[in-house]
Scaffold this motif. Structure first.
Motif, PDB file in Angstrom:
ATOM      1  N   VAL A 192      -5.600 -16.213   1.212  1.00 53.84           N
ATOM      2  CA  VAL A 192      -5.976 -15.268   2.259  1.00 53.84           C
ATOM      3  C   VAL A 192      -4.926 -14.178   2.403  1.00 53.84           C
ATOM      4  N   TRP A 193      -3.647 -14.587   2.389  1.00 46.03           N
ATOM      5  CA  TRP A 193      -2.578 -13.595   2.531  1.00 46.03           C
ATOM      6  C   TRP A 193      -2.638 -12.559   1.412  1.00 46.03           C
ATOM      7  N   HIS A 194      -2.885 -13.021   0.186  1.00 50.11           N
ATOM      8  CA  HIS A 194      -3.017 -12.080  -0.932  1.00 50.11           C
ATOM      9  C   HIS A 194      -4.231 -11.174  -0.759  1.00 50.11           C
ATOM     10  N   ILE A 195      -5.368 -11.763  -0.377  1.00 47.30           N
ATOM     11  CA  ILE A 195      -6.611 -10.998  -0.272  1.00 47.30           C
ATOM     12  C   ILE A 195      -6.505  -9.897   0.778  1.00 47.30           C
ATOM     13  N   GLU A 196      -5.730 -10.114   1.822  1.00 51.37           N
ATOM     14  CA  GLU A 196      -5.603  -9.123   2.888  1.00 51.37           C
ATOM     15  C   GLU A 196      -4.735  -7.922   2.511  1.00 51.37           C
ATOM     16  N   GLN A 197      -4.028  -8.004   1.417  1.00 53.55           N
ATOM     17  CA  GLN A 197      -3.079  -6.948   1.065  1.00 53.55           C
ATOM     18  C   GLN A 197      -3.691  -5.559   0.883  1.00 53.55           C
ATOM     19  N   PRO A 198      -4.944  -5.423   0.409  1.00 55.71           N
ATOM     20  CA  PRO A 198      -5.503  -4.062   0.307  1.00 55.71           C
ATOM     21  C   PRO A 198      -5.569  -3.313   1.626  1.00 55.71           C
ATOM     22  N   PHE A 199      -5.492  -4.022   2.756  1.00 59.19           N
ATOM     23  CA  PHE A 199      -5.427  -3.338   4.047  1.00 59.19           C
ATOM     24  C   PHE A 199      -4.161  -2.502   4.179  1.00 59.19           C
ATOM     25  N   ASP A 200      -3.115  -2.857   3.434  1.00 64.29           N
ATOM     26  CA  ASP A 200      -1.814  -2.204   3.559  1.00 64.29           C
ATOM     27  C   ASP A 200      -1.774  -0.954   2.678  1.00 64.29           C
ATOM     28  N   PRO A 201      -1.592   0.223   3.280  1.00 63.27           N
ATOM     29  CA  PRO A 201      -1.548   1.462   2.484  1.00 63.27           C
ATOM     30  C   PRO A 201      -0.412   1.495   1.475  1.00 63.27           C
ATOM     31  N   THR A 202       0.590   0.633   1.625  1.00 62.13           N
ATOM     32  CA  THR A 202       1.727   0.636   0.704  1.00 62.13           C
ATOM     33  C   THR A 202       1.530  -0.343  -0.458  1.00 62.13           C
ATOM     34  N   ILE A 203       0.320  -0.862  -0.628  1.00 66.92           N
ATOM     35  CA  ILE A 203       0.068  -1.872  -1.653  1.00 66.92           C
ATOM     36  C   ILE A 203       0.366  -1.334  -3.051  1.00 66.92           C
ATOM     37  N   THR A 204       0.889  -2.218  -3.912  1.00 69.76           N
ATOM     38  CA  THR A 204       1.164  -1.872  -5.301  1.00 69.76           C
ATOM     39  C   THR A 204       0.050  -2.428  -6.193  1.00 69.76           C
ATOM     40  N   ASP A 205       0.005  -1.976  -7.447  1.00 66.21           N
ATOM     41  CA  ASP A 205      -0.991  -2.483  -8.388  1.00 66.21           C
ATOM     42  C   ASP A 205      -0.837  -3.986  -8.610  1.00 66.21           C
ATOM     43  N   ALA A 206       0.404  -4.459  -8.637  1.00 66.74           N
ATOM     44  CA  ALA A 206       0.650  -5.889  -8.858  1.00 66.74           C
ATOM     45  C   ALA A 206       0.112  -6.714  -7.701  1.00 66.74           C
ATOM     46  N   ARG A 207       0.324  -6.251  -6.473  1.00 67.03           N
ATOM     47  CA  ARG A 207      -0.182  -6.982  -5.315  1.00 67.03           C
ATOM     48  C   ARG A 207      -1.706  -6.931  -5.270  1.00 67.03           C
ATOM     49  N   LEU A 208      -2.298  -5.820  -5.698  1.00 55.45           N
ATOM     50  CA  LEU A 208      -3.759  -5.718  -5.738  1.00 55.45           C
ATOM     51  C   LEU A 208      -4.340  -6.683  -6.764  1.00 55.45           C
ATOM     52  N   ALA A 209      -3.671  -6.833  -7.897  1.00 53.89           N
ATOM     53  CA  ALA A 209      -4.122  -7.784  -8.922  1.00 53.89           C
ATOM     54  C   ALA A 209      -4.043  -9.212  -8.389  1.00 53.89           C
ATOM     55  N   ASP A 210      -2.974  -9.547  -7.650  1.00 53.86           N
ATOM     56  CA  ASP A 210      -2.861 -10.866  -7.026  1.00 53.86           C
ATOM     57  C   ASP A 210      -3.990 -11.081  -6.022  1.00 53.86           C
ATOM     58  N   ALA A 211      -4.316 -10.029  -5.265  1.00 53.16           N
ATOM     59  CA  ALA A 211      -5.388 -10.123  -4.275  1.00 53.16           C
ATOM     60  C   ALA A 211      -6.726 -10.409  -4.939  1.00 53.16           C
ATOM     61  N   ASP A 212      -6.999  -9.716  -6.041  1.00 54.67           N
ATOM     62  CA  ASP A 212      -8.273  -9.918  -6.749  1.00 54.67           C
ATOM     63  C   ASP A 212      -8.377 -11.332  -7.311  1.00 54.67           C
ATOM     64  N   ARG A 213      -7.301 -11.805  -7.891  1.00 53.42           N
ATOM     65  CA  ARG A 213      -7.297 -13.145  -8.467  1.00 53.42           C
ATOM     66  C   ARG A 213      -7.498 -14.197  -7.364  1.00 53.42           C
ATOM     67  N   SER A 214      -6.819 -14.033  -6.242  1.00 48.43           N
ATOM     68  CA  SER A 214      -6.949 -14.977  -5.138  1.00 48.43           C
ATOM     69  C   SER A 214      -8.355 -14.953  -4.552  1.00 48.43           C
ATOM     70  N   SER A 215      -8.973 -13.784  -4.518  1.00 46.20           N
ATOM     71  CA  SER A 215     -10.329 -13.677  -3.985  1.00 46.20           C
ATOM     72  C   SER A 215     -11.313 -14.479  -4.823  1.00 46.20           C
ATOM     73  N   GLN A 216     -11.192 -14.385  -6.122  1.00 43.28           N
ATOM     74  CA  GLN A 216     -12.077 -15.132  -7.011  1.00 43.28           C
ATOM     75  C   GLN A 216     -11.865 -16.642  -6.854  1.00 43.28           C
ATOM     76  N   GLU A 217     -10.613 -17.057  -6.691  1.00 37.00           N
ATOM     77  CA  GLU A 217     -10.315 -18.484  -6.538  1.00 37.00           C
ATOM     78  C   GLU A 217     -10.845 -19.019  -5.209  1.00 37.00           C
ATOM     79  N   LEU A 218     -10.655 -18.255  -4.139  1.00 38.59           N
ATOM     80  CA  LEU A 218     -11.154 -18.697  -2.838  1.00 38.59           C
ATOM     81  C   LEU A 218     -12.675 -18.777  -2.831  1.00 38.59           C
ATOM     82  N   ASP A 219     -13.344 -17.785  -3.396  1.00 39.41           N
ATOM     83  CA  ASP A 219     -14.804 -17.800  -3.451  1.00 39.41           C
ATOM     84  C   ASP A 219     -15.322 -19.045  -4.158  1.00 39.41           C
ATOM     85  N   ALA A 220     -14.736 -19.358  -5.301  1.00 35.98           N
ATOM     86  CA  ALA A 220     -15.182 -20.518  -6.078  1.00 35.98           C
ATOM     87  C   ALA A 220     -14.971 -21.805  -5.282  1.00 35.98           C
TER      88      ALA A 220
END
Length: 447
Positions: A192-220
């Motif tokens: 959840v913490w990773h998935i929420e990161q896109p809310f942060d305007p200072t997000i980096t590409d690496a954190r966005l990739a972590d968010a996407d990966r965590s989203s897929q894992e949580l959904d499954a």
């Protein structure tokens, strides 16, 4: 009243008082808000914005409003004037390319009526004041066990990180509600913490990739869990959601995943952050600790004032877009403008709160409440007010009540570190020791 607020900001500013006009001319406001020094005390910046730029325009055209009246109007505006807009979560790039952003877009906080109304009715079946009250004794037992362990370790001379206590309660309470092992809830919390990161305007590409990966894992994980729980007759929240029926039939799989995500997001990392902030505030600013042992409503009043004074959510990260031209702070913002509300500024507006720079729990004590004070905006207001507000406040109250016998002997013993997300004030480590006298220092945790 304004003199009091200004003197509070000037005296407490740990940086000695910055030239905020110069700072903001060379750095984005969200980057400044995520600075560890500002996160430890955002009031000087919030006061400057409220007094000098109450409708602050970022370089990309977004607006940040900071006066109470404007923030309240923004949050309460009907959808004919203001709508939340999921596409605004990610400032650059296509939303559909990122599972994490799609997951955020499906949550109730980023839906407008009538979808929001339908889902809100489902949420409120499970988070009524009566249901929250029924959880109080379970909550107290969880905290009592944690405090007992904490006391043993402190008595043995150990240094203890109170952030673990702050995380332990919401993790175990969510474990009960979802009928999951605490280790699973902890793992979901990280997702959840990773998935929420896109809310942060200072997000980096690496954190966005972590968010996407965590989203897929949580959904499954949730899809599998719902398939196993549906129709099983369990009393847990997952089974209840899987078997929920309303006027439109059962909830869709996507609705259930979004609801589980929202319950986790509001119930674990957010509550843990607020509890840790409450403990930090109580330890480093002790002048009102005695008020916790006052009247029967003392703890609730203390927590309400804490939410106002410290404002855990510095601003609402939900993108709100003007459907038509709207006047805020004496300016007309054109249709299509993306607008955010600075909750920290609003909760210290002298036009909304008497002596806002004074931490005064009595302002919310039922026996002495001053009618001149406005409603606190820490949980938001309007249709998007946090559905778990009652539960979060109850958890903070119980935690402070159970740990209060230790507070007079506890001292911060080492650097206090802060999270890296600009919209939420997150204490990441809070080391304490019995009788230690080391001054509290704040550092930002680096990725």
């Amino acid at each position: 009243m304004s003199g009091t607020a200004e003197s509070r900001s000037a005296v407490s500013a740990p940086d000695g008082g910055r030239d905020w006009r110069t700072v903001l001319a060379s750095s984005d406001v969200y980057t400044v808000l995520s600075d560890p020094v500002v996160m430890a005390d955002p009031l000087p910046l919030a006061a400057w914005l409220r007094d000098n730029a109450p409708v602050y325009r970022r370089a990309d055209g977004e607006y940040l409003v900071s006066r109470y009246e404007d923030v309240s109007r923004l949050f309460r505006a009907p959808i004919e004037r203001i709508r939340v807009e999921a596409a605004g979560v990610l400032r650059s790039g296509a939303m559909e390319d990122h599972p994490s952003v799609r997951r955020l877009a499906d949550t109730i906080g980023l839906r407008n009526p009538p979808e929001h109304t339908r889902l809100h009715q489902v949420y409120m079946r499970y988070f009524t004041p009566a249901r929250v009250s029924a959880l109080r004794e379970r909550t107290r037992a969880i905290v009592a066990d944690s405090v007992r362990d904490l006391t043993e370790r402190l008595t043995a001379g150990e240094q203890v990180d109170l952030h673990h206590l702050a995380t332990d309660l919401p993790t175990h309470l969510m474990s009960l509600l979802l009928d999951l092992p605490p280790k699973d809830v902890s793992w979901l919390n990280t997702c959840v913490w990773h998935i929420e990161q896109p809310f942060d305007p200072t997000i980096t590409d690496a954190r966005l990739a972590d968010a996407d990966r965590s989203s897929q894992e949580l959904d499954a994980f949730v899809v599998d869990l719902v398939a196993r729980r549906r129709g099983g007759g369990g009393s847990d929240l997952i089974t209840a959601l899987a078997d929920t029926r309303d006027d439109e039939g059962g909830l869709s799989q996507n609705d259930i995943i979004a609801m589980v995500f929202t319950i986790l997001a509001g119930g674990v990392p957010t509550v843990a952050s607020v509890i840790a902030l409450a403990l930090w505030r109580t330890l480093v600013r002790r002048e009102h600790v005695d008020s916790l042992a006052g009247s029967p409503g003392a703890a609730a009043a203390y927590v309400e004032e804490l939410m106002r004074f410290e404002s855990p959510a510095m601003y609402s990260p939900m993108p709100r877009v003007a459907v038509r031209d709207i006047e805020l702070g004496g300016e007309v913002l054109p249709a299509g403008s993306r607008i955010y509300g600075l909750i920290t500024g609003a909760n210290h507006d002298p036009l909304a709160f008497q002596d806002p720079g004074v931490f005064d729990p009595s302002r919310f004590d039922p026996s002495s409440r001053r009618r001149s004070d406005s409603a606190v905006l820490a949980y938001g207001t309007g249709i998007h007010r946090c559905v778990g507000a009652h539960l979060a406040s109850m958890e903070i109250e119980v935690t402070l009540d159970e740990i209060s016998p230790l507070l007079s002997d506890l001292r911060v013993d080492g650097p206090v570190t802060w999270g890296r997300t600009s919209y939420i004030r997150s204490v990441s480590t809070l080391p304490v020791r019995l009788g230690a006298s080391a001054p509290a220092r704040s550092e930002r945790r680096r990725p």
